[in-house]
Design an enzyme around this catalytic site. Structure first.
Site, mmCIF file in Angstrom:
data_model
loop_
_atom_site.group_PDB
_atom_site.id
_atom_site.type_symbol
_atom_site.label_atom_id
_atom_site.label_comp_id
_atom_site.label_asym_id
_atom_site.label_seq_id
_atom_site.Cartn_x
_atom_site.Cartn_y
_atom_site.Cartn_z
ATOM 1 N N SER A 42 30.852 -10.650 15.754
ATOM 2 C CA SER A 42 31.082 -9.824 13.461
ATOM 3 C C SER A 42 30.505 -8.191 13.969
ATOM 4 O O SER A 42 30.741 -7.510 13.901
ATOM 5 C CB SER A 42 31.166 -10.594 13.210
ATOM 6 N N ASP A 75 30.663 -18.739 14.861
ATOM 7 C CA ASP A 75 29.623 -18.635 13.651
ATOM 8 C C ASP A 75 28.956 -19.896 13.411
ATOM 9 O O ASP A 75 29.359 -21.141 12.985
ATOM 10 C CB ASP A 75 31.135 -18.270 12.374
ATOM 11 N N SER A 127 10.575 -10.866 11.420
ATOM 12 C CA SER A 127 9.767 -9.075 11.816
ATOM 13 C C SER A 127 8.401 -9.075 10.930
ATOM 14 O O SER A 127 8.230 -9.841 9.797
ATOM 15 C CB SER A 127 10.996 -8.574 10.435
ATOM 16 N N TYR A 178 17.065 -9.113 3.133
ATOM 17 C CA TYR A 178 17.357 -9.389 4.419
ATOM 18 C C TYR A 178 15.459 -9.686 4.411
ATOM 19 O O TYR A 178 15.614 -10.646 5.040
ATOM 20 C CB TYR A 178 17.282 -8.019 4.967
ATOM 21 N N LYS A 192 13.779 -13.550 5.782
ATOM 22 C CA LYS A 192 12.688 -13.372 7.253
ATOM 23 C C LYS A 192 11.891 -14.684 6.473
ATOM 24 O O LYS A 192 11.270 -15.232 7.434
ATOM 25 C CB LYS A 192 12.343 -12.124 7.515
ATOM 26 N N TYR A 249 8.472 -9.468 14.782
ATOM 27 C CA TYR A 249 8.687 -8.188 15.351
ATOM 28 C C TYR A 249 8.030 -6.857 14.223
ATOM 29 O O TYR A 249 8.493 -6.795 13.551
ATOM 30 C CB TYR A 249 10.160 -7.436 15.679
ATOM 31 N N PHE A 250 7.625 -5.758 15.435
ATOM 32 C CA PHE A 250 7.643 -4.712 14.675
ATOM 33 C C PHE A 250 8.922 -3.160 14.449
ATOM 34 O O PHE A 250 9.757 -4.607 14.514
ATOM 35 C CB PHE A 250 6.284 -3.663 14.801
ATOM 36 N N ASN A 261 18.404 3.229 11.043
ATOM 37 C CA ASN A 261 16.903 2.930 11.894
ATOM 38 C C ASN A 261 17.225 4.686 11.936
ATOM 39 O O ASN A 261 17.948 5.481 12.962
ATOM 40 C CB ASN A 261 17.196 1.782 12.974
ATOM 41 N N ARG A 309 5.251 3.496 11.143
ATOM 42 C CA ARG A 309 5.394 2.371 11.745
ATOM 43 C C ARG A 309 5.355 2.363 13.328
ATOM 44 O O ARG A 309 4.223 2.700 13.733
ATOM 45 C CB ARG A 309 7.160 3.146 11.953
ATOM 46 N N GLY A 343 11.751 2.146 -1.459
ATOM 47 C CA GLY A 343 12.141 0.484 -0.225
ATOM 48 C C GLY A 343 10.847 0.469 1.029
ATOM 49 O O GLY A 343 11.341 -0.608 1.856
HETATM 50 C C1 WQD Z 1 11.039 4.322 9.766
HETATM 51 C C2 WQD Z 1 11.214 4.971 9.307
HETATM 52 C C3 WQD Z 1 12.267 6.016 7.579
HETATM 53 C C4 WQD Z 1 15.846 7.369 9.558
HETATM 54 C C5 WQD Z 1 13.053 -1.867 9.481
HETATM 55 C C6 WQD Z 1 13.289 -2.806 8.855
HETATM 56 C C7 WQD Z 1 12.863 -3.781 9.613
HETATM 57 C C8 WQD Z 1 13.394 -3.902 11.560
HETATM 58 C C9 WQD Z 1 13.266 -2.107 11.745
HETATM 59 C C10 WQD Z 1 14.981 -5.695 11.410
HETATM 60 C C11 WQD Z 1 10.501 4.931 7.887
HETATM 61 C C12 WQD Z 1 12.315 7.172 8.719
HETATM 62 C C13 WQD Z 1 14.500 6.507 9.369
HETATM 63 C C14 WQD Z 1 16.072 8.766 9.440
HETATM 64 C C15 WQD Z 1 13.873 8.099 8.502
HETATM 65 N N1 WQD Z 1 14.230 -4.349 10.812
HETATM 66 N N2 WQD Z 1 13.727 7.218 8.791
HETATM 67 N N3 WQD Z 1 15.321 8.685 8.860
HETATM 68 O O1 WQD Z 1 12.174 0.441 7.725
HETATM 69 O O2 WQD Z 1 10.225 0.282 9.089
HETATM 70 O O3 WQD Z 1 12.179 -1.349 9.223
HETATM 71 O O4 WQD Z 1 13.663 -1.860 10.753
HETATM 72 O O5 WQD Z 1 14.489 -6.385 11.781
HETATM 73 O O6 WQD Z 1 12.778 -5.040 8.851
HETATM 74 O O7 WQD Z 1 12.912 -3.180 7.858
HETATM 75 O O8 WQD Z 1 12.642 1.152 10.481
HETATM 76 O O9 WQD Z 1 14.054 2.630 11.666
HETATM 77 O O10 WQD Z 1 15.055 2.336 9.438
HETATM 78 O O11 WQD Z 1 12.913 3.322 9.781
HETATM 79 O O12 WQD Z 1 12.913 9.837 8.036
HETATM 80 O O13 WQD Z 1 17.077 9.133 9.287
HETATM 81 O O14 WQD Z 1 11.818 6.749 9.552
HETATM 82 O O15 WQD Z 1 12.009 6.523 6.421
HETATM 83 O O16 WQD Z 1 9.895 6.286 7.548
HETATM 84 P P1 WQD Z 1 11.897 0.240 8.861
HETATM 85 P P2 WQD Z 1 13.980 2.701 10.337
#
Ligand code: WQD
Length: 351
Positions: free
Chosen positions: A35, A59, A126, A151, A155, A178-179, A200, A232, A298
Site C-alpha cells: 500500500s 494486509d 523509534s 504515530y 510505537k 531507530y534514530f 523527512n 538529530r 512537534g
Molecule cells: C529531521 C529534522 C526537521 C524536513 C521523524 C519521525 C521519526 C522517524 C524519522 C520513523 C527536523 C528538519 C525536515 C525539511 C527541515 N520516523 N527538516 N526541513 O522528525 O526527526 O523524525 O522521522 O520512525 O519517528 O519522528 O525526522 O527528517 O522529518 O526531520 O528542516 O524539509 O530536519 O525540522 O529538525 P524527525 P525529519
C-alpha cells in the site's frame, strides 16, 4: 538455513535488512501489502544478493490471510516486524487510521507467533518514544515521554504490548529504537521511495538538489542549539539493517539476557539540520536552495543516542559516516530520477 519472516519487506529499512539477512546466510520471506511500497524493490534485492525473495501481498490487519502465511511456512525461526504507517504528520490528521493499522497488524502477528510458537521476534521501534528528552544522549533507560504524535504512541504501545506478550509466552523479543535512518545501499539498486512530498530531511534535501522541489525549508533556526537548528542522530540505513541481523543472531544464540531487550540504533552523533545540509553540499558539489523558515510543530529540539548497549550486546558497529549517508542518498535520488518509470504507478505513486 534459518527462515526469517520480514513484514514490510518492500519498504525502505525492510528491503535493506533483507539484503543483510541474505548476505548473512538466512532464508527470507516478505509480507507487504504494497500500500506504501513498491514490490519492484525486491528486484533490486535480487540483483544485489542473487536471491529471489517471495513477497506475500497481504494486509496484516486481515487475520485469516496472515494466519495462512504461517500455515504455509511452519519453519519460521524469527520475525522482523517493520510493516506500519510512519508519517508523523499524517498520524496527527488521521489518528484512528494509525492506531488501527499499526496496532491491529501487530496483534494479529503476535497471535500467529503464539499459535505457531515462533521463537524470536524483533520489533521496529523509534527514538520518538523518548519525546523531547531532558538529557542527551539518551540511553535505553531514559524514561519515555508523552509521544508527540499518534504515530509515536503506536510505537510506545507496540513496545508495551510486546513486553507483556514476552512475559506470558516463550518467544524471545527485541525492540530496536531507530534514530534517523538515511542513505541508500552503496549499489544504488535499492533506497528510499518516499510517497509524495517528503516530510523527512534527507529526501527533502536530495529532491531539492535534483530540482524536484524548487526550494527547501529549514524548519527553525532559533532553537537553543549550536547553530539554532534542530539536532538529530542520522544513521545509515545499512547500519540499521546490520543491527537487525545481529539482533536475530543474538536471539538465535540463546544468549539474550532478557525476554524483551531494547536497543538504541543511532550513530551516537548529534548533527544539526544546517550541518547535514553542509555535508550534503560538500559531497554532492550542489549548492542547495533552502530558506530559513519557522519551526515545525512537534519537532524535538535535540536528540541523539548513546548506542553503547547495542554496540556491546549485539557486537555491532557503525560503518557509514555522515558524508557516506549523504552521498549514497544523492546517488539514489539521481538513479530514481533516470528510472522514474521503473518506480511509478497509477495508485500509490509506487508499484
Ligand atoms: C529531521 C529534522 C526537521 C524536513 C521523524 C519521525 C521519526 C522517524 C524519522 C520513523 C527536523 C528538519 C525536515 C525539511 C527541515 N520516523 N527538516 N526541513 O522528525 O526527526 O523524525 O522521522 O520512525 O519517528 O519522528 O525526522 O527528517 O522529518 O526531520 O528542516 O524539509 O530536519 O525540522 O529538525 P524527525 P525529519
Amino acid at each position: 538455513m534459518k527462515k526469517i519472516l520480514v513484514t514490510g519487506g518492500c519498504g525502505y529499512i525492510g528491503s535493506h535488512t533483507i539484503v543483510d539477512l541474505i548476505e548473512n546466510g538466512f532464508e527470507v520471506i516478505s509480507v507487504d501489502n504494497n500500500s506504501r511500497s513498491s514490490a519492484r524493490i525486491l528486484e533490486g534485492v535480487e540483483k544485489i544478493t542473487g536471491k529471489k525473495v517471495k513477497n506475500y501481498k497481504v494486509d496484516l490487519c486481515n487475520f485469516d490471510d496472515t494466519f495462512a502465511i504461517f500455515q504455509e511456512n511452519e519453519d519460521i525461526s524469527g520475525i522482523i516486524h517493520f510493516a506500519a504507517f510512519k508519517a508523523v504528520g499524517e498520524s496527527v490528521e488521521q489518528p484512528l487510521l494509525y492506531f488501527e493499522n499499526n496496532m491491529v497488524s501487530l496483534i494479529n502477528l503476535l497471535k500467529c507467533v503464539q499459535e505457531f510458537n515462533v521463537p524470536n521476534f524483533v520489533f521496529s521501534s523509534s527514538c520518538t518514544v523518548y519525546g523531547n528528552p531532558d538529557q542527551i544522549p539518551v540511553t535505553e533507560n531514559t524514561p519515555p515521554k508523552p509521544a508527540e504524535s499518534p504515530y509515536g504512541y503506536t510505537k510506545q504501545m507496540g513496545e508495551q504490548v510486546i513486553n507483556e506478550f514476552s512475559k506470558a509466552h516463550p518467544t524471545k523479543c527485541i525492540l530496536l529504537r531507530y534514530f534517523n535512518p538515511v542513505g541508500a545501499h552503496p549499489s544504488t539498486l535499492i533506497g528510499e521511495l518516499p510517497l509524495g512530498k517528503p516530510a523527512n530531511l534527507v529526501p527533502a534535501i536530495t529532491q531539492t538538489a535534483i530540482g524536484k522541489i524548487p526550494v527547501m525549508n529549514v524548519f527553525g533556526t532559533d532553537y537553543p542549539t549550536r547553530d539554532g537548528s534542530c539536532v538529530r542522530d542520522y544513521i545509515h540505513v545499512c547500519d540499521i539493517a546490520s543491527a537487525h541481523t545481529k539482533a536475530l543472531e543474538l536471539l538465535l544464540s540463546g544468549k539474550s539476557k532478557k525476554r524483551c531487550d531494547v536497543f538504541n540504533l543511532g550513530s551516537g552523533n548529534g548533527v544539526t539540520v544546517l550541518e547535514a545540509i553542509q555535508a550534503f553540499e560538500k559531497v554532492s558539489g550542489v549548492k542547495l536552495n533552502y530558506v530559513l523558515g519557522p519551526r515545525r510543530p512537534g519537532d524535538v529540539i535535540a536528540i541523539y543516542a548513546n548506542n553503547d548497549h547495542a554496540c556491546q550486546a549485539l557486537d555491532w558497529s557503525i560503518k557509514y559516516s555522515l558524508d557516506e549517508m549523504m552521498l549514497t542518498a544523492w546517488k539514489w535520488e539521481q538513479k530514481i530520477q533516470t528510472d522514474a518509470r521503473f518506480y511509478q504507478n497509477k495508485s500509490a505513486g509506487l508499484n
